[in-house]
Design a protein around this motif. Structure first.
Motif, short mmCIF file in Angstrom:
data_model
loop_
_atom_site.label_atom_id
_atom_site.label_comp_id
_atom_site.label_asym_id
_atom_site.label_seq_id
_atom_site.Cartn_x
_atom_site.Cartn_y
_atom_site.Cartn_z
N GLN A 278 33.61 32.64 35.36
CA GLN A 278 34.82 32.67 36.04
C GLN A 278 35.37 33.80 36.67
OE1 GLN A 278 35.19 29.53 35.72
NE2 GLN A 278 34.11 28.05 34.43
N ASP A 316 29.44 30.59 37.46
CA ASP A 316 30.00 30.19 37.61
C ASP A 316 31.61 30.68 38.06
OD1 ASP A 316 29.50 27.63 37.86
OD2 ASP A 316 30.83 26.61 36.46
N SER A 350 41.92 26.09 42.77
CA SER A 350 42.72 25.16 43.16
C SER A 350 44.01 24.77 42.54
CB SER A 350 42.34 24.14 44.17
OG SER A 350 42.30 23.42 44.26
#
Ligand code: SAH
Ligand code: SF4
Ligand code: F3S
Length: 458
Positions: A278, A316, A350
């Motif tokens: 992350q 990710d 987002s």
């Protein structure tokens, strides 16, 4: 018989008997698997799959809401469903999945032509709706049960998903999933192992264990049935016929040595670990509520490299989280460079409804996010291309999936490291064969199937 040879009465009888569905799936593997359950359930009700939406009596969307772009992608498709429903009002339009769950009854206010909406915990209600007499629109949004008892329609007979838990107890400040999939609930291990046995008997060779946080598996089970994630892996490994085991996603905070060791010890468990980073900045990780810092993450990576030196590591990464400075972003680049991921999914932050991060000050301007993303992707690809070279000259085991997408004269498959391989040779989908690797890019390997005779004399 062509349609114009049938009398009109026959045609309408056929239409009611021969119902067809069309499902469009958005989002993660969870949704892919949920759609398999929907399809299995519909087929047991006598529905058949339609090639395209306009041939379907039941138009379904299995939605995702992880980022705004996911919402938009799905809403763009709804226009066609509306048109088809207007043309033929007896068509049923259904919306399932995380987006439906996150807006609930609002689905019907925003899109009045939708007949049925349901969250990820309510897939079975679709069958109830379709078999009921009711013509009024209905929504089902309780977190109630697993779809594990529903039959699944697998895309490939030799690969299967195994949902080991649902929901998530983490509180990552950017993430909508805890509100769309509820609290974490683990499935009973005995039930899981009998499912794996049934899958193996049905020709499955590769199984992927699914959960939002797979390595916290079992903590909510009662003492009598509780086993750890590492033990579950060992039990799946012991099932005859299962040659490959994968899982997604683990959380770095719960990545314990027993699971890492299992990769070295269990023959079927693949040499690939997806370890979502992350951010490389401890400050940002704290604001994300990830509950590990850069050092602890790097310790996990070191432990993986110690026990399984050749393991593929993927990740990710989110770019442009609120408050991310140039220095924070540099830390992410440093980690990417140090770890050398075999591949990475990269996302622009987002803001999501009802998440903490959406309300934080210091939102990063879009142009800055885009520019950082470009630099991140360039580094990820450079490192992945370098990492890929270690396979050149090696013979690797490939599970054959079918024809190559780019060259129909070649075949395609995946290695245990989860690398896609295009190769020359003769094989059938589902075969496990050795392939000699001749070249590699960041994404794919290319090679030639090893000859069985050459293997005999090696
Ligand atoms: N439970 C899994 C997957 C979560 S969703 C896990 O924790 O790893 C998959 C990825 O989407 C996340 O790992 C994260 O990188 C990304 N993501 C989630 N919410 C996001 C948001 N609001 N903006 C951008 N990326 C997001
Ligand atoms: Fe979302 Fe975090 Fe749970 Fe993953 S672990 S689903 S990112 S809350
Ligand atoms: Fe998956 Fe999207 Fe839901 S990523 S869990 S389908 S919000």
């Amino acid at each position: 018989m062509s349609a114009d040879l049938l009398g009109s009465h026959t045609v309408s009888t056929l239409q009611t008997m021969d119902r067809r569905y069309h499902v469009t799936t958005f989002g993660c593997q969870m949704n892919v698997h949920d759609s398999e359950r929907m399809q299995g359930m519909l087929e047991s009700l006598g529905y058949r799959q339609a090639e395209s939406r306009d041939e379907a009596d039941l138009i379904l969307f299995n939605t995702c809401s992880i980022r705004e772009s996911a919402d938009n992608r799905f809403i763009a498709h709804l226009g066609e469903a509306k048109r088809l429903k207007t043309e033929e009002p007896s068509r049923v339009v259904g919306v399932g999945g995380c987006w439906a769950q996150s807006v609930k009854e609002e689905v019907f206010q925003r899109f009045p032509f939708v007949d049925v909406a349901f969250g990820p915990g309510q897939i079975h209600k679709l069958a109830e709706f379709l078999t009921s007499e009711s013509l009024t629109a209905q929504g089902f949004f309780e977190f109630e049960s697993f779809s594990g008892h529903l039959p699944a329609r697998r895309e490939r007979e030799f690969q299967a998903w195994l949902q080991i838990s649902q929901g998530c107890n983490c509180r990552c400040s950017y993430c909508i999933v805890p509100s769309t999939r509820g609290r974490e609930v683990s499935r009973d291990p005995t039930e899981l192992i009998s499912e794996v046995n049934a899958l193996a008997a049905d020709g499955v060779r590769e199984v992927t264990l699914l959960g939002q946080n797979v390595n916290s598996y079992g903590r909510d089970l009662d003492k009598a049935s509780r086993i750890s994630f590492a033990e579950l892996l060992a039990r799946v490994d012991a099932v005859d016929g299962i040659d490959r085991i994968r899982y997604t996603s683990p959380h770095p905070k719960d990545m314990k040595e027993d699971v890492i060791r299992a990769h070295a010890e269990l023959p079927a468990l693949c040499e690939h670990i997806h370890l979502p980073l992350q951010s490389g900045s401890s400050k940002i990780l704290k604001k994300m509520r990830r509950t590990y810092d850069r050092q602890r993450y790097m310790d996990r990576v070191a432990l993986i490299r110690e026990h399984i030196p050749d393991s593929a590591i993927t990740t990710d990464i989110i770019v442009g989280f609120p408050g991310e400075t140039e220095a924070d972003f540099d830390e992410t680049l440093e980690v990417v460079d140090e770890v050398g991921y075999d591949s990475a999914f990269t996302f622009v932050f987002s803001p999501r409804r009802e998440t903490e991060a959406a309300t934080l000050d210091e939102q990063v301007p879009h142009a800055v996010k885009r520019e950082r993303m470009e630099r991140l992707v360039a580094l990820v690809q450079k490192r992945a291309a370098e990492r890929s070279q270690r396979f050149v000259g090696r013979e690797v085991e490939v599970l054959v999936e079918g024809q190559s997408r780019t060259d129909p004269t070649r075949l395609r498959g995946r290695t245990r490291h989860n690398k896609a391989v295009n190769f020359d040779g003769i094989a059938t989908p589902g075969d496990l064969i050795d392939v000699g690797i001749e070249s590699a890019t960041s994404q794919t390997l290319s090679g030639v199937a090893a000859k069985p005779l050459a293997r005999l004399f090696r």
